[in-house]
Scaffold this motif. Structure first.
Motif, PDB file in Angstrom:
ATOM      1  N   PRO A   1       9.081   3.640   3.181  1.00  0.00           N
ATOM      2  CA  PRO A   1       8.409   4.239   2.022  1.00  0.00           C
ATOM      3  C   PRO A   1       8.277   3.242   0.858  1.00  0.00           C
ATOM      4  CG  PRO A   1      10.065   5.731   2.906  1.00  0.00           C
ATOM      5  CD  PRO A   1      10.245   4.409   3.603  1.00  0.00           C
TER       6      PRO A   1
ATOM      7  N   GLN B   1       0.853  -1.192   0.000  1.00  0.00           N
ATOM      8  CA  GLN B   1       0.000   0.000   0.000  1.00  0.00           C
ATOM      9  C   GLN B   1       0.883   1.233   0.000  1.00  0.00           C
ATOM     10  OE1 GLN B   1      -2.374  -0.731   3.482  1.00  0.00           O
ATOM     11  NE2 GLN B   1      -1.137   0.611   4.756  1.00  0.00           N
ATOM     12  N   ALA B   2       0.408   2.279  -0.660  1.00  0.00           N
ATOM     13  CA  ALA B   2       1.224   3.478  -0.862  1.00  0.00           C
ATOM     14  C   ALA B   2       1.570   4.193   0.441  1.00  0.00           C
ATOM     15  CB  ALA B   2       0.518   4.430  -1.826  1.00  0.00           C
ATOM     16  N   GLU B   3       0.648   4.260   1.365  1.00  0.00           N
ATOM     17  CA  GLU B   3       0.843   5.032   2.597  1.00  0.00           C
ATOM     18  C   GLU B   3       0.667   4.136   3.826  1.00  0.00           C
ATOM     19  OE1 GLU B   3       1.756   8.227   2.442  1.00  0.00           O
ATOM     20  OE2 GLU B   3       1.589   8.220   0.250  1.00  0.00           O
ATOM     21  N   GLY B   4       1.142   4.643   4.952  1.00  0.00           N
ATOM     22  CA  GLY B   4       0.868   3.983   6.223  1.00  0.00           C
ATOM     23  C   GLY B   4       1.864   2.917   6.642  1.00  0.00           C
ATOM     24  N   ARG B   5       2.979   2.832   5.987  1.00  0.00           N
ATOM     25  CA  ARG B   5       4.011   1.862   6.353  1.00  0.00           C
ATOM     26  C   ARG B   5       5.269   2.606   6.784  1.00  0.00           C
ATOM     27  NH1 ARG B   5       1.112  -1.748   7.582  1.00  0.00           N
ATOM     28  NH2 ARG B   5      -0.192  -2.727   6.040  1.00  0.00           N
TER      29      ARG B   5
END
Length: 142
Positions: free
Chosen positions: A44, A37-41
């Motif tokens: 990057p 997923q692009a965000e939230g990890r």
């Protein structure tokens, strides 16, 4: 690699997974989407894609190399970063060969008769010193 990679035709075989194991396919897709997923990890996306590219190179999966190199570039990776990811994969693969090669000595010793005298170690000139880089590398290899 492209001798057997057909981006469009190969995808049609996913129908077997859909027909035979739809629950597992669904779980895998959800898992994969979560990982990338692009965000939230914490890591990057560009770096996760570069890691995936390096793993794909290490495992020699043309599909992973294809998909993750493109996804890494889309996420902002440069050719220099793709190159370094490839070298990291190469170093890890070579390091694995080095580390597992030691098992040959270990298992070979199992075949040595108990009463046999081990071969003497090769003589080294008194002024020879090991290269620090090689010694440092060996210390962190697997």
């Amino acid at each position: 690699m492209t001798d057997y990679l057909d981006r469009e035709q190969d995808k049609t075989f996913t129908k077997v997974y859909k027909q035979q194991t739809p629950d597992i396919l669904k779980a895998f897709v959800q898992f994969d989407e979560s990982v990338f997923q692009a965000e939230g990890r914490a890591i990057p996306l560009k770096y996760r894609e570069l890691i995936a590219l390096a793993v794909g190179i290490t495992t020699q999966c043309v599909y992973c190399i294809d998909g993750h190199s493109q996804r890494a570039v889309t996420a902002g990776a440069t050719e220099a970063e793709l190159a370094e990811a490839a070298w990291v994969a190469t170093a890890i693969r070579a390091g694995g060969g080095f580390a597992h090669g030691r098992l040959g000595f270990k298992f070979g010793a199992d075949a040595t008769p108990a009463d046999a005298t081990p071969a003497p170690a090769a003589a080294t000139p008194a002024d020879a010193t090991p290269a620090p880089a090689a010694a440092d590398h060996a210390a962190h290899t697997h």
